[in-house]
Design a protein around this motif. Structure first.
Motif, PDB file in Angstrom:
ATOM      1  N   PRO A   1      -8.887 -27.461 -57.808  1.00 16.21           N
ATOM      2  CA  PRO A   1     -10.178 -27.262 -57.134  1.00 16.21           C
ATOM      3  C   PRO A   1     -10.042 -27.427 -55.625  1.00 16.21           C
ATOM      4  CG  PRO A   1     -10.391 -28.748 -59.006  1.00 16.21           C
ATOM      5  CD  PRO A   1      -8.933 -28.551 -58.787  1.00 16.21           C
ATOM      6  N   ARG A   2     -10.917 -26.759 -54.893  1.00 17.50           N
ATOM      7  CA  ARG A   2     -10.776 -26.780 -53.442  1.00 17.50           C
ATOM      8  C   ARG A   2     -10.878 -28.189 -52.866  1.00 17.50           C
ATOM      9  NH1 ARG A   2     -12.015 -26.345 -48.293  1.00 17.50           N
ATOM     10  NH2 ARG A   2     -11.429 -24.474 -47.128  1.00 17.50           N
TER      11      ARG A   2
ATOM     12  N   VAL B   1      -5.042 -21.247 -57.343  1.00 18.43           N
ATOM     13  CA  VAL B   1      -4.470 -20.950 -58.650  1.00 18.43           C
ATOM     14  C   VAL B   1      -2.959 -20.841 -58.466  1.00 18.43           C
ATOM     15  CG1 VAL B   1      -4.321 -19.298 -60.533  1.00 18.43           C
ATOM     16  CG2 VAL B   1      -6.528 -19.799 -59.491  1.00 18.43           C
TER      17      VAL B   1
ATOM     18  N   ARG C   1      -8.445 -18.583 -55.454  1.00 17.42           N
ATOM     19  CA  ARG C   1      -9.375 -17.972 -56.396  1.00 17.42           C
ATOM     20  C   ARG C   1     -10.341 -19.028 -56.901  1.00 17.42           C
ATOM     21  NH1 ARG C   1      -5.064 -15.624 -60.453  1.00 17.42           N
ATOM     22  NH2 ARG C   1      -3.724 -14.502 -59.009  1.00 17.42           N
ATOM     23  N   HIS C   2     -11.516 -18.564 -57.287  1.00 14.19           N
ATOM     24  CA  HIS C   2     -12.501 -19.437 -57.957  1.00 14.19           C
ATOM     25  C   HIS C   2     -12.783 -20.702 -57.137  1.00 14.19           C
ATOM     26  CE1 HIS C   2     -11.626 -16.735 -61.194  1.00 14.19           C
ATOM     27  NE2 HIS C   2     -10.395 -17.193 -61.328  1.00 14.19           N
TER      28      HIS C   2
ATOM     29  N   THR D   1      -4.895 -24.718 -62.086  1.00 15.58           N
ATOM     30  CA  THR D   1      -5.924 -24.551 -61.065  1.00 15.58           C
ATOM     31  C   THR D   1      -6.159 -25.865 -60.335  1.00 15.58           C
ATOM     32  OG1 THR D   1      -7.001 -22.822 -62.374  1.00 15.58           O
ATOM     33  CG2 THR D   1      -8.307 -23.859 -60.641  1.00 15.58           C
TER      34      THR D   1
ATOM     35  N   VAL E   1      -0.207 -21.441 -65.835  1.00 19.85           N
ATOM     36  CA  VAL E   1      -1.231 -21.267 -64.801  1.00 19.85           C
ATOM     37  C   VAL E   1      -2.012 -22.565 -64.658  1.00 19.85           C
ATOM     38  CG1 VAL E   1      -3.235 -19.928 -64.061  1.00 19.85           C
ATOM     39  CG2 VAL E   1      -1.396 -18.807 -65.359  1.00 19.85           C
TER      40      VAL E   1
ATOM     41  N   GLU F   1       0.633 -20.151 -60.291  1.00 22.16           N
ATOM     42  CA  GLU F   1       1.314 -19.558 -61.442  1.00 22.16           C
ATOM     43  C   GLU F   1       2.795 -19.918 -61.361  1.00 22.16           C
ATOM     44  OE1 GLU F   1       0.497 -15.411 -61.202  1.00 22.16           O
ATOM     45  OE2 GLU F   1      -1.543 -15.617 -61.992  1.00 22.16           O
TER      46      GLU F   1
END
Length: 767
Positions: free
Chosen positions: A727-728, A665, A660-661, A725, A723, A667
């Protein structure tokens, strides 16, 4: 899209800088680049007041003003300033006004001087608020709390008339033999980067807002770059680094600090591939300014430009080399005073002098020093100053409490009760100075308490007995005791009668086993303390066997340290082990609360503890593990990054990952769990949840990387979802090799539990 709301003000500032630089003489420009004086020699106490010295007036007259004044308020063993001779806390703003008025009066353009102070972990001045050392801050894994503490220190500095604070933030602890290990946040670049950014945000505010508002100081982050990679852990020695490791490890915190808006960076002493950092144009200009867009100033470390004379043979050449590489402001050097002559001999240097002068003046513009009414010059109300100091010390204590690492839980916590008997022993049991770290001022007796005193203050009102026993307590001393607390470890404390190098580093015999100039080949506890613990263990066992129905006391080791020791002997001897990285003046109180269960240890290791003296350096994120390599030491790490426990645990229930984004992500589901101890802990469990990646698919042999982390707090029996994140560009390699399989091993770590999955760029589990 450009921010047009700020464009007019920006253009006006740039136009003003153009006019100023054009209007200064060459000597005045060079004066803006020099920071030659030891500031504590610029002022002296006379009766009930202060006066500027002839040395100060001569320097101001020489340059028609002053670029910067270092260490006006510094007090420590090297400077020789103490409570009898130094600038008192309540007088600092008054002295700053004295300096500001003299410098502005001497400047034909009314340009003020930058007041620059050492604040590696709090202000190095009489009564200055001190924080735990950086290694302790790293153990807290709490950037938000650190930012709040940095903000509190910054507010007091600015109220005292300070403009720039020199703060340790960029060095990675890559070899525990290095004496400056305590100045590092971690061996990990990502944890270090998060804390460097928090430091800048705290001290300067978002987009430097607190600096412009006169509520905070500018930050000069030190040291750039690779100083923690010195060969053999030797201070200032060559860093054996290629461009990949330099960027991935040692520049990550610097980039985070620049992105957060740091007003300054300090070039390191060491060389990289033979080129000294302060003469490395590729680093200071190419990377820092051209690639990253840094618009602040670069400062040399103390006497560093003069050290170039050894390889260049001439002070003018040394000054020209540093200036051309991108150094704007010197520190104590004589060589930079020769820039005027150097420019006469080499006219090409005029452009570099103008550029450096402009950068110094731009920083002064941020601070209101270009002919404006100099803020920070009027004394804060006494009550306001006291409130600021109290807030800073309260946050220092909170950091100290959250930074202690429980390596072995044993019987802890041991709640206070009437009639209980505690025995406190060990070489650091009653030494408050052992808790402070390097770069600290002399403290008044009531400014810090030892572990023994803190335990007495906490336990005696509840009816317990606390006995401080010198040396190794005998079995008779221990009979009937419930708990024996042995405080061992090291110190960075130095005395005024010791020898110092020309930059303040230790240069002779010292009782310190850590600090600048105190590199050590032996990583065992100093002064035979492993033997002390073994003898104490024997006496504790004898006390239990000899009486009281065979009951013996619990032996709790509190280790005070500034570097990762080999703690194999401690863990083999003590029932419980609590590790504190120089927790600061309130550290004794914080440790006492943790021992009795008023709070629980939530610190986690930011570094690897070696399993033996011959396996270093051993880091958690090496490309290839050192385990199983040495035939005589098959396990290199005694404990690694993230290790530590509390009085309650957080369990890993499960986790999910999705794309995502533009990244991943993750969890993570967790569960709070009660844990054992002499008394049940009824508070919440707290843990650091980490996401670790190892990327594959390029020709580079990648490392383990800390891609994300967060703290979680849950009560026993409660569930929560964290949660995180990634980054790619941190999740997968950016440039895959032809025909390579692009995938990433992604590991979620919660306490002692970890689970790994392999994911592809689509975030679907590959296997």
């Amino acid at each position: 899209m450009p921010d047009t709301t700020r464009a007019p003000a920006h253009d006006a500032t740039e136009a003003r800088l153009d006019a100023l630089v054009a209007g200064l003489t060459l000597r005045e420009k060079v004066g803006q680049l020099n920071q030659r004086l030891l500031g504590w020699q610029a002022v002296e106490r006379v009766g009930g007041g202060y006066r500027l010295t002839d040395t100060f007036h001569a320097e101001v007259e020489r340059w028609g003003g002053l670029g910067a004044l270092y260490g006006l308020f510094r007090a420590d063993a090297w400077s020789g300033r103490d409570w009898e001779t130094g600038v008192l806390p309540q007088d600092r703003a008054e002295v700053a006004v004295l300096v500001a008025d003299a410098v502005r009066a001497a400047s034909s353009h009314g340009i003020g001087a930058l007041v620059v102070e050492e604040a590696p972990h709090g202000h190095q001045a009489l009564g200055g608020p001190l924080l735990p050392t950086n290694l302790a801050v790293g153990s807290a894994w709490d950037p938000d709390l650190f930012a709040e503490a940095a903000e509190a220190v910054s507010a007091l500095l600015r109220a005292d008339g300070v403009h720039l604070a020199l703060v340790s933030a960029l060095d990675l602890l890559r070899d525990p033999r290095w004496g400056r290990s305590e100045e590092c946040f971690s061996e990990d670049p990502d944890l270090s980067a998060a804390l460097a950014a928090a430091l800048v945000e705290g001290m300067q505010g978002t987009d430097r807002a607190r600096v412009r508002a006169g509520e905070g100081v500018g930050v000069v982050l030190k040291h750039l770059a690779g100083q923690g990679e010195g060969v053999g852990g030797r201070n200032g020695h060559s860093a054996s680094l290629g461009p990949r490791d330099l960027a991935a490890l040692h520049l990550r915190a610097a980039r985070a600090g620049v992105d957060a808006g740091a007003l300054g960076l300090m070039a390191a002493y060491n060389d990289i591939d033979g080129i000294p950092c302060l003469a490395n144009a590729g680093l200071l200009t190419g990377t820092l300014r051209d690639d990253w867009g840094f618009d602040g100033l670069v400062m040399a470390d103390g006497k560093a430009v003069d050290r170039l004379v050894e390889i260049l043979g001439e002070p003018r050449a040394a000054a020209a080399a540093a200036l051309s590489a991108g150094v704007d402001l010197s520190l104590w050097d004589e060589s930079y005073t020769r820039l005027e002559e150097a420019a006469d001999d080499d006219p090409a240097l005029h452009g570099a002098i103008d550029a450096a002068c402009r950068r110094v003046l731009r920083v002064k513009a941020e601070l209101g020093l270009l002919g404006d009414a100099v803020d920070g010059g009027r004394p804060a109300a006494a009550r306001d100053r006291v409130d600021l100091a109290d807030r800073a010390l309260g946050l220092s204590e909170a950091l100290a409490e959250r930074s202690a690492v429980l390596l072995r839980r044993g019987p802890l916590p041991w709640a206070p009760r009437e009639g209980a008997r505690w025995v406190v022993a060990g070489p650091h049991a009653d030494l408050a100075t052992s808790l402070l770290g390097d770069y600290v001022p002399p403290l008044r007796p009531d400014e810090a308490v030892s572990v023994a005193q803190a335990l007495e203050d906490r336990l005696v009102p509840d009816g317990a007995d606390v006995a401080l026993v010198p040396g190794v307590p005998a079995a008779d001393d221990l009979r009937g005791a419930d708990v024996v607390v042995a405080v061992v470890g090291g110190t960075s404390h130095r005395e005024p009668d010791e020898q110092f190098a020309d930059n303040g580093a230790s240069a002779g015999a010292t009782a310190a086993d850590c600090g600048e100039g105190v590199d050590r080949a032996d990583l065992r506890l100093p002064a035979g303390q492993d033997g002390f613990l073994r003898r104490l263990r024997g006496e504790v066992d004898a006390a239990g066997h000899a009486g009281d129905g065979g009951r013996r006391p619990w032996l709790v080791a509190v280790v005070v340290a500034g570097r990762p020791y080999d703690l194999s002997g401690v863990l083999a001897t003590a029932d419980a082990v609590l590790l504190a990285w120089y927790p600061g003046p309130r550290g004794g109180r914080a440790l006492a609360r943790l021992l009795v269960g008023d709070a629980q240890p939530v610190g986690r290791l930011p570094v690897t503890l070696p399993a033996g003296p011959g396996v270093v350096p051993a880091r958690w994120n090496e490309r290839m593990t050192p385990d199983g390599v040495y035939r005589d030491a098959p396990t290199a790490a005694l404990a690694t990054v993230g290790a530590g426990s509390g009085y309650a645990d957080v369990g890993l229930l499960g986790w999910r990952v999705a794309a995502r984004h533009g990244g991943l992500v993750v969890e993570v589901d967790v569960l709070g769990r009660a844990a054992g101890g002499a008394v049940a802990w009824t508070g919440p469990a707290e843990e650091v949840v980490r996401v670790v990646v190892r990327r594959r698919g390029s020709l580079e042999w990648t490392r383990l990387e800390l891609a994300a982390f967060a703290r979680v707090r849950v009560r026993p029996g409660e569930r929560a979802t964290v949660v995180l994140t990634v980054p790619r560009d941190r999740a997968f390699v950016a440039e895959p090799a032809p025909l390579a399989l692009v995938e990433t091993d992604l590991t979620v770590v919660v306490g002692t539990r970890s689970e790994r999955r392999t994911v592809a760029p689509a975030a679907a589990p590959a296997r």
